[in-house]
Design a protein around this motif. Structure first.
Motif, PDB file in Angstrom:
ATOM      1  N   GLU A   9       0.821  -1.391  -0.025  1.00 53.21           N
ATOM      2  CA  GLU A   9       0.069  -0.077   0.085  1.00 53.21           C
ATOM      3  C   GLU A   9       0.812   1.431  -0.047  1.00 53.21           C
ATOM      4  O   GLU A   9       0.535   2.327  -0.463  1.00 53.21           O
ATOM      5  CB  GLU A   9      -1.010   0.188   1.284  1.00 53.21           C
ATOM      6  CG  GLU A   9      -1.928  -1.298   1.253  1.00 53.21           C
ATOM      7  CD  GLU A   9      -2.792  -1.181   2.306  1.00 53.21           C
ATOM      8  OE1 GLU A   9      -2.793  -0.285   3.400  1.00 53.21           O
ATOM      9  OE2 GLU A   9      -3.662  -1.976   2.598  1.00 53.21           O
ATOM     10  N   GLN A  24       2.951   5.299  -4.332  1.00 55.34           N
ATOM     11  CA  GLN A  24       1.539   5.078  -4.040  1.00 55.34           C
ATOM     12  C   GLN A  24       1.536   5.273  -2.296  1.00 55.34           C
ATOM     13  O   GLN A  24       2.542   4.919  -1.835  1.00 55.34           O
ATOM     14  CB  GLN A  24       0.910   3.834  -4.570  1.00 55.34           C
ATOM     15  CG  GLN A  24       1.279   2.537  -3.845  1.00 55.34           C
ATOM     16  CD  GLN A  24       2.669   2.025  -3.911  1.00 55.34           C
ATOM     17  OE1 GLN A  24       3.435   2.808  -4.903  1.00 55.34           O
ATOM     18  NE2 GLN A  24       3.142   1.228  -3.149  1.00 55.34           N
ATOM     19  N   GLY A  25       0.487   5.601  -1.960  1.00 55.74           N
ATOM     20  CA  GLY A  25       0.448   5.431  -0.340  1.00 55.74           C
ATOM     21  C   GLY A  25       1.319   6.671   0.130  1.00 55.74           C
ATOM     22  O   GLY A  25       1.563   7.955  -0.305  1.00 55.74           O
ATOM     23  N   GLY A  44       0.314   8.255  -7.692  1.00 54.63           N
ATOM     24  CA  GLY A  44      -0.994   7.894  -7.531  1.00 54.63           C
ATOM     25  C   GLY A  44      -1.913   9.073  -6.708  1.00 54.63           C
ATOM     26  O   GLY A  44      -1.121   9.732  -6.034  1.00 54.63           O
ATOM     27  N   GLU A  45      -3.182   9.292  -6.970  1.00 54.71           N
ATOM     28  CA  GLU A  45      -3.823  10.234  -6.321  1.00 54.71           C
ATOM     29  C   GLU A  45      -3.865  10.124  -4.714  1.00 54.71           C
ATOM     30  O   GLU A  45      -3.952  10.992  -3.993  1.00 54.71           O
ATOM     31  CB  GLU A  45      -5.182  10.174  -6.779  1.00 54.71           C
ATOM     32  CG  GLU A  45      -5.343  11.017  -8.314  1.00 54.71           C
ATOM     33  CD  GLU A  45      -6.655  11.049  -8.809  1.00 54.71           C
ATOM     34  OE1 GLU A  45      -7.664  10.260  -8.239  1.00 54.71           O
ATOM     35  OE2 GLU A  45      -7.200  11.872  -9.438  1.00 54.71           O
ATOM     36  N   SER A  46      -3.614   8.826  -4.186  1.00 54.63           N
ATOM     37  CA  SER A  46      -3.608   8.446  -2.714  1.00 54.63           C
ATOM     38  C   SER A  46      -2.338   9.057  -2.173  1.00 54.63           C
ATOM     39  O   SER A  46      -2.078   8.947  -0.975  1.00 54.63           O
ATOM     40  CB  SER A  46      -3.973   7.068  -2.759  1.00 54.63           C
ATOM     41  OG  SER A  46      -2.789   6.358  -2.923  1.00 54.63           O
ATOM     42  N   ALA A  47      -1.354   9.122  -3.035  1.00 54.36           N
ATOM     43  CA  ALA A  47       0.234   9.534  -2.595  1.00 54.36           C
ATOM     44  C   ALA A  47       0.023  10.694  -1.498  1.00 54.36           C
ATOM     45  O   ALA A  47      -0.587  11.783  -1.847  1.00 54.36           O
ATOM     46  CB  ALA A  47       1.151   9.558  -3.422  1.00 54.36           C
ATOM     47  N   ASP A 105      -4.871   6.073  -9.004  1.00 59.31           N
ATOM     48  CA  ASP A 105      -4.348   4.940  -8.576  1.00 59.31           C
ATOM     49  C   ASP A 105      -4.179   3.547  -9.398  1.00 59.31           C
ATOM     50  O   ASP A 105      -3.532   3.265  -9.714  1.00 59.31           O
ATOM     51  CB  ASP A 105      -4.704   4.317  -7.004  1.00 59.31           C
ATOM     52  CG  ASP A 105      -4.436   5.467  -5.977  1.00 59.31           C
ATOM     53  OD1 ASP A 105      -3.843   6.493  -6.360  1.00 59.31           O
ATOM     54  OD2 ASP A 105      -4.681   5.374  -4.742  1.00 59.31           O
ATOM     55  N   LEU A 125      -1.707   3.768 -12.254  1.00 62.11           N
ATOM     56  CA  LEU A 125      -0.273   4.294 -11.995  1.00 62.11           C
ATOM     57  C   LEU A 125       0.728   3.309 -12.676  1.00 62.11           C
ATOM     58  O   LEU A 125       1.544   3.907 -13.368  1.00 62.11           O
ATOM     59  CB  LEU A 125      -0.327   4.311 -10.462  1.00 62.11           C
ATOM     60  CG  LEU A 125       1.326   4.626 -10.098  1.00 62.11           C
ATOM     61  CD1 LEU A 125       1.567   6.152 -10.436  1.00 62.11           C
ATOM     62  CD2 LEU A 125       1.299   4.515  -8.517  1.00 62.11           C
TER      63      LEU A 125
END
Length: 312
Positions: free
Chosen positions: A55, A100-101, A120-123, A180, A183
Motif C-alpha cells: 500500500e 503510491q500511499g 497515484g492520487e492517494s500518495a 491509483d 499508476l
C-alpha cells in the motif's frame, strides 16, 4: 536479496522495495538497494522504475534499529544508504519513482533521487524528521530546494505536514499524478517511451545538471577538497581543481557592475576559523578528519555535521 528485488525486462529495469508493511529502510535494505543499482548500471536497461510493494511506497528509515546503537557504529550504516542514493543519481539512464500511499523520510529522499516522480492520487509525501529532532539525513532539504525553491523546501521540512501528490505536482516536485488504478500503466508508458529514446542524450543532459550542481556549490560556499566529498545535498562534488573555470569565482576577473543583487563577487581566501556546517564527514564538535575547506589551512571544525559518508 531479501528486501529489494531487481527485474530487467529488455529496455526497462525495475527495482522494488519489498519489506511489508511500509517498506521501511532497514540496515539490510540499505545494502541491497546499492547492490540493486549496481546491477542495473552493469546491465543493458535504458530506463529504471523504482517502486514499493504494498500500500505504501516507503515509510522511511527503520529507526527502531537505531536504538542503543553507538554513534560510531550507526554512522557507517547510515552512510550505506547515502552511497546507494548517490549511485542512483549517477545512473546514465532515466530513473522514475512510482509512488503510491505514503512516501516519508528516507523514502521521500529516495524518490527525489530519481529523475522523475509519478504518483497515484492517494500518495502523500512527508518529511517527519523535525518531530524526531533530526535533520533530513540524506540531503532531502537540498533536493527539495533544487526542485521547488528555498521557501517551499523549508516549509515542507520544518512543518512536517503530509502533502498530497496533487499539491506537489503544482509545486513541480511530482512529475505527474494519475488515478491509483492507472499508476502502473502510466509508469510502464513513461519507461517504454524513455527506454526507446536517445539514451546518450539523456546521459549528457544529466551530466549538465551535475555540472550545474557542482558550480552552484562552489559559488555559494566553500567546497570540500577531499575526494570524494559528501556534502549536505548528498552529491559527490568534484574537487575545485577539476572544475571548469567559472567567471564568478576567478579571483583575477573584475566583477562587472550589475547592481547589488546578483553582482558577481571576487573570490577571496577564507579565514582559518571558518566553520563548515555543510561538511557532513564528522560529528558535532569533532574536527574534520581528512576534510579540508578550499582556502583554509588546518583542520576545520564542523559544528552541525551529521554522518553522511565513510570517514576519510
Amino acid at each position: 536479496m531479501d528486501y529489494v528485488s531487481v527485474v530487467i525486462d529488455q529496455e526497462v529495469a525495475r527495482i522494488t522495495l519489498d519489506a511489508p508493511p511500509g517498506n521501511r529502510i532497514n540496515f539490510q535494505m540499505r545494502e541491497e538497494l546499492g547492490q540493486a543499482v549496481d546491477r542495473v548500471a552493469a546491465g543493458t536497461a535504458r530506463a529504471l522504475l523504482v517502486t514499493g510493494a504494498g500500500e505504501d511506497f516507503c515509510l522511511g528509515g527503520d529507526a527502531r534499529q537505531w536504538v542503543d546503537v553507538p554513534v560510531e557504529k550507526l554512522r557507517p550504516k547510515i552512510a550505506v544508504f547515502a552511497e546507494a542514493l548517490h549511485k542512483l543519481e549517477q545512473l546514465r539512464i532515466p530513473t522514475i519513482a512510482v509512488v503510491q500511499g505514503t512516501c516519508a523520510g528516507g523514502g521521500f529522499e529516495l524518490a527525489l533521487s530519481c529523475d522523475l516522480i509519478l504518483a497515484g492520487e492517494s500518495a502523500r509525501f512527508v518529511f517527519p524528521e523535525a518531530f524526531l529532532g533530526i535533520m533530513t539525513l540524506q540531503g532531502g532539504i537540498v533536493q527539495l530546494a533544487e526542485r521547488v525553491g528555498r521557501a517551499r523546501a523549508i516549509e515542507l521540512v520544518m512543518t512536517g505536514e503530509p502533502q498530497p501528490a496533487r499539491r506537489l505536482a503544482d509545486w513541480n516536485i511530482v512529475t505527474n499524478v494519475v488515478p491509483d488504478p492507472e499508476l502502473d500503466a502510466e509508469a510502464a508508458a513513461w519507461a517504454d517511451r524513455l527506454g526507446h529514446g536517445p539514451t546518450a542524450t539523456y546521459a549528457a543532459t544529466k551530466d549538465l545538471l551535475e555540472i550545474w550542481r557542482s558550480e552552484a556549490a562552489m559559488r555559494h560556499g566553500p567546497a570540500c577538497t577531499t575526494s570524494p566529498c559528501r556534502c549536505s545535498s548528498g552529491r559527490t562534488y568534484r574537487q575545485p581543481s577539476a572544475q571548469p573555470p567559472s567567471p564568478w569565482t576567478q579571483a583575477s576577473r573584475s566583477p562587472r557592475p550589475r547592481g547589488r543583487i546578483g553582482r558577481p563577487r571576487r573570490a577571496e581566501p577564507l579565514p582559518s576559523s571558518t566553520a563548515a556546517p555543510w561538511c557532513l564527514l564528522t560529528a558535532p564538535g569533532e574536527t574534520g578528519r581528512g576534510c579540508s575547506i578550499a582556502g583554509v589551512a588546518g583542520p576545520v571544525r564542523a559544528p552541525a555535521c551529521v554522518p553522511r559518508g565513510p570517514a576519510l
